[in-house]
Scaffold this active site. Sequence first.
Site, PDB file in Angstrom:
ATOM      1  N   LYS A  80     -34.787 -74.054  11.876  1.00 20.90           N
ATOM      2  CA  LYS A  80     -34.406 -75.160  10.974  1.00 20.90           C
ATOM      3  C   LYS A  80     -35.624 -75.615  10.179  1.00 20.90           C
ATOM      4  O   LYS A  80     -36.734 -75.710  10.721  1.00 20.90           O
ATOM      5  CB  LYS A  80     -33.840 -76.315  11.802  1.00 20.90           C
ATOM      6  CG  LYS A  80     -33.302 -77.472  10.970  1.00 20.90           C
ATOM      7  CD  LYS A  80     -32.727 -78.552  11.869  1.00 20.90           C
ATOM      8  CE  LYS A  80     -32.146 -79.715  11.090  1.00 20.90           C
ATOM      9  NZ  LYS A  80     -31.622 -80.768  11.989  1.00 20.90           N
ATOM     10  N   SER A 155     -26.848 -82.094  11.158  1.00 24.00           N
ATOM     11  CA  SER A 155     -27.628 -81.629  10.033  1.00 24.00           C
ATOM     12  C   SER A 155     -28.090 -80.177  10.165  1.00 24.00           C
ATOM     13  O   SER A 155     -28.487 -79.592   9.168  1.00 24.00           O
ATOM     14  CB  SER A 155     -28.857 -82.529   9.846  1.00 24.00           C
ATOM     15  OG  SER A 155     -29.671 -82.500  11.007  1.00 24.00           O
ATOM     16  N   SER A 179     -27.134 -83.520  15.755  1.00 21.42           N
ATOM     17  CA  SER A 179     -27.323 -82.460  14.764  1.00 21.42           C
ATOM     18  C   SER A 179     -27.448 -81.041  15.295  1.00 21.42           C
ATOM     19  O   SER A 179     -27.420 -80.097  14.511  1.00 21.42           O
ATOM     20  CB  SER A 179     -28.554 -82.765  13.910  1.00 21.42           C
ATOM     21  OG  SER A 179     -28.198 -83.689  12.929  1.00 21.42           O
TER      22      SER A 179
HETATM   23  N1  GLN Z   1     -25.424 -87.366  11.880  1.00 20.54           N
HETATM   24  C1  GLN Z   1     -26.471 -88.133  12.440  1.00 20.54           C
HETATM   25  C2  GLN Z   1     -27.258 -88.787  11.331  1.00 20.54           C
HETATM   26  O1  GLN Z   1     -26.903 -88.642  10.219  1.00 20.54           O
HETATM   27  C3  GLN Z   1     -27.358 -87.292  13.302  1.00 20.54           C
HETATM   28  C4  GLN Z   1     -28.336 -86.492  12.555  1.00 20.54           C
HETATM   29  C5  GLN Z   1     -29.265 -85.743  13.474  1.00 20.54           C
HETATM   30  O2  GLN Z   1     -29.001 -85.583  14.650  1.00 20.54           O
HETATM   31  N2  GLN Z   1     -30.378 -85.310  12.911  1.00 20.54           N
HETATM   32  O3  GLN Z   1     -28.214 -89.440  11.560  1.00 20.54           O
END
Ligand code: GLN
Length: 481
Positions: A80, A155, A179
Site C-alpha cells: 500500500k 482505504s 481499511s
Molecule cells: N474508513 C475509515 C476512515 O475513513 C477507516 C480508514 C482506515 O482504516 N484507514 O477513516
Amino acid sequence: MTTEAKRTIAAVRADLAAKEVSTRELVADSYARIERENPRLNAFLALSPERAYEQADRIDQMVARGEDLPPLAGLPLAIKDVLATRGIPTTCGSRILENYRPPYDATCVERLESAGAVVLGKTNCDEFAMGSSSENAAYGPVRDAVAPDRVPGGSSGGSAAAVAAGLAVAALGTDTGGSVRQPGALCGIPALMPTYGRVSRYGLIAFASSLDRVGPMTTSVADAAALLGVIAGRDPRDATSAAVPVPDYVAELDKPVSGLRIGVPREYFGEGMDAGVRERVEAAIARLEQLGCRRVELEMPNTDYAIATYYLIATAEASSNLARYDGVRYGLRVPSDTLAGMYRETRGTGFGAEVKRRIMLGTYALSAGYYEAYYLKAQKVRALIARDFHQAFEKADLIVTPTSPVPAFRLGERTTDPLAMYLADIYTVTGSLAGVPGISVPCGNTSEGLPVGLQIFGPHFGEALVLCLAHAFERAFASEA
Ligand code: GLN
C-alpha cells in the site's frame, strides 16, 4: 506452474523448489498480469521492476545453489502506498506527495524482503488512508476486481483488488478504522488487522498514530499467518511496538476449534445491515457451531458510540500528523510571496476535499474550549469501548460479527454523503479503538454475487487463535462449496 488467480505462498515455494518456474518468470508473469489488468482496475500507482528483478535473481541463485529457501521465497507482493519504500514513489494517494521517494524502507517491507518476498510496486488507496471506498484517491479510484462498476472498499482498495485479481499473491494494507478488513470483505479475500503494537509502524506514514496498523491481505488464511509471522515483533525504531514473543502462527493454525466459545454481540446485528450480508454471516456462525464452537450471546453496550468516538480521535490525530506537509520539507510546494501564503497555497492545492474536511474537524475538536467537550470525552468513551471488549473476552474466546454492513457498493453512490460513508465503518472501528486483533474471512456471496466477510476479533495478542478459527472456517467452507 500455478497460473490460476488464487496462488498461495506454499504453491509458489513448491513451484520454485521443484524448478517448475524461476522467480524471474514468476515476477514477469505478475507484471504481465498487471499490464493487462491495471488499466481497468487502477490498483497499482507505481511499479518497481528493477528492485523486483534484483530480488528475483537473488532467490534464483539460492535455488541454483540448492540452498534452503526463506519462508516467503519468490512471493509477488504489493505494498500500500502509505508505506515507505526506498527510492520508489510513495504518495499516500495524495498530490501533496506526488513524486516523493523516501530514503528508507518501512520495517515491515524490509522484513518481508529479507524473508524472500518480491516487491512488485505500490498500491492505490484513499488519500492518506482516509476513506472506505478508495474513491478519495488523488490518482483516480480503484475498481472492484469482481464487479467493475463497484468499489473494492477502502482505504486499502488497491491492495485488495490486486490480490483478488491475482496481480499479486499477497499485499500489505493498513488499518486505522477498518481499511484492511473492509476491502478484504468486499473483495472476498482474508485480511488481518494485528493487535496494536504487534507490527512496527516505522515507515508507515501516519494518519492516526494511536490507531494505525499494518496487516496482510492474502488469498488464504495460512498466507496471512505466514506474513504476520515475518512482520510481527518488537522494532527499536517504533517505541509503540511491543516486546511480546511472536508465536509460530502457521504451526498453530491446525489446533482444534471444537469447544471454543464464540461471542455474538447483539449490537452488531441491528438496523442498516444488508439482508444478504446478514444471511451469510448467520450461516457462517451456524457453520462454526457445527465445527463444535459454542455460541455465546454478548452485549457490548458502548458500540453505538464507536463511530463518533473514532471520527473525533482519528481526525484530531490526523490534523496534527498532517501539519508536517507545509511545502518546506516534503513533496509539493506552491510558491507565494509570503511564507503563510506558501503554506496556504501548498496545502490548499495538495490536499483533497476529504483530507481537508478531516483536518478541519480534527483542529476544531482539539481547539481551546472544545478540547474537553470533544477530544477528552472521546478518549473516555474509547476506554469504555475497550472495556466492552475486555468483559466480552471473559465470556467468549473470540467475537464474531459481520465485517461490513453492506457488500461492495457502486462507484459514486456515496461520494456526496460523507456521513453515510462514515457510518458504514460501524463494525470495524470498535476493534480499532480497543486495540484488539481482527480478521475478515470470506463467507460466501450475496444473491447478487457480491462477497461477504465474517469478522473475527480476538483478545490482545490473540492473533494465533483468531487465525486458527478463520482457518478452520475457511476449510469447512471450502469443502462445502
Ligand atoms: N474508513 C475509515 C476512515 O475513513 C477507516 C480508514 C482506515 O482504516 N484507514 O477513516
